[in-house]
Design a protein around this motif. Structure first.
Motif, PDB file in Angstrom:
ATOM      1  N   THR A   1     -17.271 -27.792  17.259  1.00 16.69           N
ATOM      2  CA  THR A   1     -16.347 -27.851  16.292  1.00 16.69           C
ATOM      3  C   THR A   1     -15.090 -29.079  16.769  1.00 16.69           C
ATOM      4  O   THR A   1     -14.647 -30.157  15.681  1.00 16.69           O
ATOM      5  CB  THR A   1     -15.341 -26.730  15.794  1.00 16.69           C
ATOM      6  OG1 THR A   1     -16.083 -25.810  15.809  1.00 16.69           O
ATOM      7  CG2 THR A   1     -14.214 -26.457  15.020  1.00 16.69           C
TER       8      THR A   1
ATOM      9  N   LEU B   1     -11.808 -20.568  21.510  1.00 17.96           N
ATOM     10  CA  LEU B   1     -10.794 -21.446  21.135  1.00 17.96           C
ATOM     11  C   LEU B   1      -9.713 -20.811  20.765  1.00 17.96           C
ATOM     12  O   LEU B   1      -8.601 -22.182  21.580  1.00 17.96           O
ATOM     13  CB  LEU B   1     -11.009 -21.892  19.001  1.00 17.96           C
ATOM     14  CG  LEU B   1     -10.972 -22.501  18.359  1.00 17.96           C
ATOM     15  CD1 LEU B   1     -11.499 -24.040  19.054  1.00 17.96           C
ATOM     16  CD2 LEU B   1     -11.162 -22.790  16.823  1.00 17.96           C
TER      17      LEU B   1
ATOM     18  N   ALA C   1     -20.611 -23.877  19.710  1.00 22.01           N
ATOM     19  CA  ALA C   1     -19.992 -23.974  18.701  1.00 22.01           C
ATOM     20  C   ALA C   1     -18.612 -24.645  18.621  1.00 22.01           C
ATOM     21  O   ALA C   1     -18.513 -25.268  17.823  1.00 22.01           O
ATOM     22  CB  ALA C   1     -20.101 -22.664  17.744  1.00 22.01           C
ATOM     23  N   VAL C   2     -17.927 -23.648  19.592  1.00 21.60           N
ATOM     24  CA  VAL C   2     -16.493 -24.428  19.580  1.00 21.60           C
ATOM     25  C   VAL C   2     -15.840 -25.758  20.136  1.00 21.60           C
ATOM     26  O   VAL C   2     -15.854 -26.450  19.891  1.00 21.60           O
ATOM     27  CB  VAL C   2     -15.361 -23.178  20.858  1.00 21.60           C
ATOM     28  CG1 VAL C   2     -14.804 -23.494  21.254  1.00 21.60           C
ATOM     29  CG2 VAL C   2     -15.900 -21.744  20.262  1.00 21.60           C
TER      30      VAL C   2
ATOM     31  N   SER D   1     -16.051 -16.909  19.583  1.00 19.45           N
ATOM     32  CA  SER D   1     -15.840 -18.585  19.591  1.00 19.45           C
ATOM     33  C   SER D   1     -14.748 -18.412  19.171  1.00 19.45           C
ATOM     34  O   SER D   1     -14.073 -19.008  19.618  1.00 19.45           O
ATOM     35  CB  SER D   1     -16.111 -18.722  18.208  1.00 19.45           C
ATOM     36  OG  SER D   1     -17.648 -18.970  18.008  1.00 19.45           O
TER      37      SER D   1
ATOM     38  N   ALA E   1     -21.996 -19.592  21.397  1.00 20.36           N
ATOM     39  CA  ALA E   1     -20.411 -19.233  20.714  1.00 20.36           C
ATOM     40  C   ALA E   1     -19.625 -20.649  20.992  1.00 20.36           C
ATOM     41  O   ALA E   1     -18.532 -21.473  20.249  1.00 20.36           O
ATOM     42  CB  ALA E   1     -19.898 -18.172  20.861  1.00 20.36           C
ATOM     43  N   ARG E   2     -20.002 -21.021  22.800  1.00 21.50           N
ATOM     44  CA  ARG E   2     -19.594 -22.053  23.268  1.00 21.50           C
ATOM     45  C   ARG E   2     -20.112 -23.120  22.633  1.00 21.50           C
ATOM     46  O   ARG E   2     -19.083 -23.881  22.800  1.00 21.50           O
ATOM     47  CB  ARG E   2     -19.399 -22.071  24.803  1.00 21.50           C
ATOM     48  CG  ARG E   2     -19.358 -23.041  26.288  1.00 21.50           C
ATOM     49  CD  ARG E   2     -17.859 -23.349  26.310  1.00 21.50           C
ATOM     50  NE  ARG E   2     -16.804 -23.877  25.283  1.00 21.50           N
ATOM     51  CZ  ARG E   2     -15.776 -23.897  25.522  1.00 21.50           C
ATOM     52  NH1 ARG E   2     -14.948 -23.809  26.808  1.00 21.50           N
ATOM     53  NH2 ARG E   2     -15.438 -25.756  24.852  1.00 21.50           N
TER      54      ARG E   2
ATOM     55  N   TRP F   1     -18.811 -14.351  16.167  1.00 17.65           N
ATOM     56  CA  TRP F   1     -17.784 -14.460  15.977  1.00 17.65           C
ATOM     57  C   TRP F   1     -15.938 -14.806  16.870  1.00 17.65           C
ATOM     58  O   TRP F   1     -15.549 -14.992  17.304  1.00 17.65           O
ATOM     59  CB  TRP F   1     -17.231 -14.381  15.003  1.00 17.65           C
ATOM     60  CG  TRP F   1     -18.213 -14.851  13.936  1.00 17.65           C
ATOM     61  CD1 TRP F   1     -19.224 -14.490  12.703  1.00 17.65           C
ATOM     62  CD2 TRP F   1     -17.854 -15.925  12.756  1.00 17.65           C
ATOM     63  NE1 TRP F   1     -19.279 -15.996  12.064  1.00 17.65           N
ATOM     64  CE2 TRP F   1     -18.632 -16.839  12.135  1.00 17.65           C
ATOM     65  CE3 TRP F   1     -16.810 -17.329  13.497  1.00 17.65           C
ATOM     66  CZ2 TRP F   1     -18.471 -17.967  11.925  1.00 17.65           C
ATOM     67  CZ3 TRP F   1     -16.483 -18.860  12.731  1.00 17.65           C
ATOM     68  CH2 TRP F   1     -17.378 -19.025  11.774  1.00 17.65           C
TER      69      TRP F   1
END
Lengths: 300, 357
Positions: free
Chosen positions: B217, B16, B213-214, B12, B210-211, B9
């Protein structure tokens, strides 16, 4: 217990032997400096000890554990500050250290405490791109220490800082070591190594040439002392007749320089003849040790 | 495990924030493609509806005495102005201020038009011929024997916006995924943040997740903004299986992140990486039908475009979003995109170095 135990470390890149059979032992709580010209192999040596690079030969144990392959448990006990300011882009000072804290499973309160300790409390909402060189260095050190590591590596932490910022950082580094942490520091500044380090390793061409306390290194150099006397106090002939003086040099600005291997006798003579005003004594420095070991030619 | 989750988290959120505070990135990922949407959707679709400017010189009994229903249809097609000066009216057509001049000499209806506006010329001729024929039939007193009714194959609301939205969206997603991955990899390598993260007790998998996921999104937000704007402002109507565009966007994003990783692994600087990503994505967008349909392109070009991942993303999105195809039509594009993602990622991983030295 030893913090770092390295035996016969080798790393080669093609024809170049970057690190050539290096042994290094660092005790717990020690402050050790690694000096050397550019390209001497300091960074490669540290990267092998930190577990970033796999040695081509030899072995490393850090805090009693093997560093290769990647060892998460060990990494949580080590703090590393890299040469460049390795930050997440466009985050504020506070967001930055909180992010690093999360990577180590550390809460926000201890992270904020570190900002206080490195004097960045009034900068918490500043983006990292807008920090001065010294502020960025302090933040990067705080980020390296946020998980309260037992062993800390600092790669040229004071390069590109002004003298005030350097001295402030020295105080911070001393306090880190006083708290019982082991610190390994690379630097180009001899005065820095002299002021901070318990022991100093001088590296060149992939080898550790010497490893000792700064004082013994200077003593081992066996350099003569240079006593500078204010202009007009002594003339050349009188200077040469003083007991213990081996050589006399003229310095247009500062007056006469007496070169001696027996500074006590020379200084006593100067004292009895009341000629001590403005006198300056220079013994060998770590810089002399460094230059006598590595030579004076330019390095890449 | 909760510790890894908190690291995920934190990373991320950090990535972001870095993206949202970089105005240039936000502009190129979101605003820039929207500008194209407005351009294509607004400009080109309004051309379809524009009426033909008709100048009526003197009395034209055929038009003036049209029954009510026919008169309405006539006025849907033509914007009528009246004039008494034939020469001046023809000059207007020549200059492009009007499209056609209409006059009646006895029983002859004469239309003066310019050939530079071929579409309007065709509409004019067709409509007027139908008018004349219709009047002739009515005068003969016989009921017409044959009748023609036409029906479009597609939904009758199909307009330019239907075609451009999926293609432009595909381009926007490809661009932001590739740029994001390329810039992150190079930027982090330059600043040694990659090394720094390697020293922290987080796995490479957590950082990569994390990369991803961003970027996902951002891509889904792009999808929502695109479809939202196209529907609200330009009358886009989605067909049944539009929801299959979600997995298409996800897999397409992964595929173009791989393209960006490849660019980031090859290039030596951040600028170089972004330029290389641009060099790969922009020509691909043209050749994959993001900006205009490839139906008119030569066969060899259409064959070639099959080798481009973006073509398959665009086709898949068109099928499910506006062509009314079933969810199954997205399966083949999904598999092709996934295969591209795997191959390009493997290539990037082979070329990847932890730092620039």
């Amino acid at each position: 217990m030893t913090a770092i135990l390295a035996r016969g470390l080798i790393k080669t890149y093609g024809d170049l032997t970057a690190v050539d059979h290096v042994d290094l032992e660092v005790g717990e709580g020690e402050f050790v400096g690694v000096l050397g010209p550019n390209g001497a192999g300091k960074t490669t040596l540290l990267e092998m000890i930190e577990g970033l690079r796999r040695p081509d030969g030899g072995e490393v144990r850090v805090l009693g554990e093997a560093v290769w392959p990647r060892n998460g448990g060990l990494q949580a006990r080590i703090g590393v500050q890299l040469q460049a300011s390795s930050f997440f882009e466009r985050l504020t000072v506070r967001e930055q250290i909180h992010t690093f804290a999360s990577l180590y499973g550390v809460g926000r309160a201890p992270a904020d405490e570190w900002l206080e300790r490195v004097g960045l409390v009034d900068k918490i909402s500043t983006r990292v791109e807008d920090l001065s060189g010294g502020q960025a260095q302090r933040l990067s050190i705080a980020c390296a220490l946020v998980h309260d590591p037992e062993l800390v590596f600092l790669d040229e932490p004071t390069s590109a800082l002004d003298p005030q910022a350097r001295r402030n950082l020295w105080d911070l580094l001393s306090s880190i070591n006083d708290a019982g942490r082991t610190v390994v520091l690379t630097t180009h500044h001899m005065d820095e190594a002299e002021a901070l380090c318990d022991r100093v390793a001088v590296m060149d061409r992939g080898r550790v040439l010497v490893l000792d306390t700064p004082a013994s290194l200077v003593r081992g150099l066996d350099a003569p002392a240079r006593i500078t006397v204010a202009p007009g106090v002594l003339d050349h002939a009188a200077a040469l007749e003083l007991p213990g003086v081996a050589e006399v040099e003229h310095d247009d600005l500062d007056g006469i320089v007496l070169v001696t291997r027996d500074p006590s006798t020379v200084l006593a003579e100067l004292a009895t003849s009341r000629r001590l005003d403005g006198v300056r004594v220079q013994t060998g420095t770590l810089e002399d040790v460094f230059l006598s070991l590595t030579g004076r030619e330019y390095r890449a | 495990m909760s510790y890894h989750r908190s690291a995920f988290w934190a990373l991320s959120v950090a990535i972001l924030r870095g993206f949202l505070r970089d105005k240039a990135s936000v502009f190129f990922a979101v605003i820039f493609p929207l500008m194209f949407l407005v351009l294509f959707g607004g400009l080109f679709s309004s051309q379809d509806q524009s009426k033909v400017d008709l100048v009526q010189v003197g009395d034209v009994a055929l038009v003036d005495e049209l029954p009510d229903g026919a008169r309405e249809a006539f006025e849907d097609t033509f914007e009528v102005t009246r004039s008494d000066d034939l020469a001046a009216a023809i000059e207007e057509v020549r200059k492009g201020d009007a499209d056609v001049v209409l006059e009646q000499r006895g029983d002859e209806l004469i239309a003066h038009y310019t050939q530079t506006e071929q579409v309007k010329a065709a509409i004019t001729q067709g409509t007027l011929r139908a008018l004349v024929d219709g009047t002739n039939v009515a005068l003969s007193g016989e009921p017409p024997r044959f009748s023609l009714s036409s029906a479009a194959v597609e939904d009758d609301s199909l307009t330019t916006i239907q075609f451009v939205t999926p293609g432009l969206l595909g381009w926007a997603i490809a661009m932001s995924a590739a740029f994001g991955a390329a810039a992150t990899l190079q930027g982090w390598r330059q600043s040694k943040l990659l090394r720094r993260l390697q020293l922290a007790p987080v796995g490479t998998g957590t950082v990569v997740a994390a990369r991803i996921a961003v970027t996902l999104t951002i891509a889904l937000v792009q999808l929502a903004v695109f479809v939202g704007l196209a529907a609200a402002a330009f009358g886009l109507q989605l067909t049944g299986s539009w929801w299959m565009s979600l997995p298409l966007v996800v897999v397409g994003t992964l595929c173009f992140m791989a393209v960006g990783l490849f660019a980031g692994a090859v290039a030596k600087t951040v600028e170089g990486a972004v330029n290389l990503a641009n060099f790969l994505v922009l020509p691909m967008a043209f050749l994959s039908g993001s900006f205009f349909p490839l139906d008119g392109a030569p066969t060899w070009l259409q064959r070639f475009s099959d080798l481009l991942p973006l073509k398959h993303l665009n086709e898949g999105m068109l099928d499910v979003m506006v062509r009314g195809q079933g969810p199954g039509s997205a399966v083949v594009p999904l598999l092709i995109l996934a295969a591209f993602a795997v191959v390009i990622t493997a290539l990037a991983a082979k070329l990847f170095r932890w730092d620039t030295t």
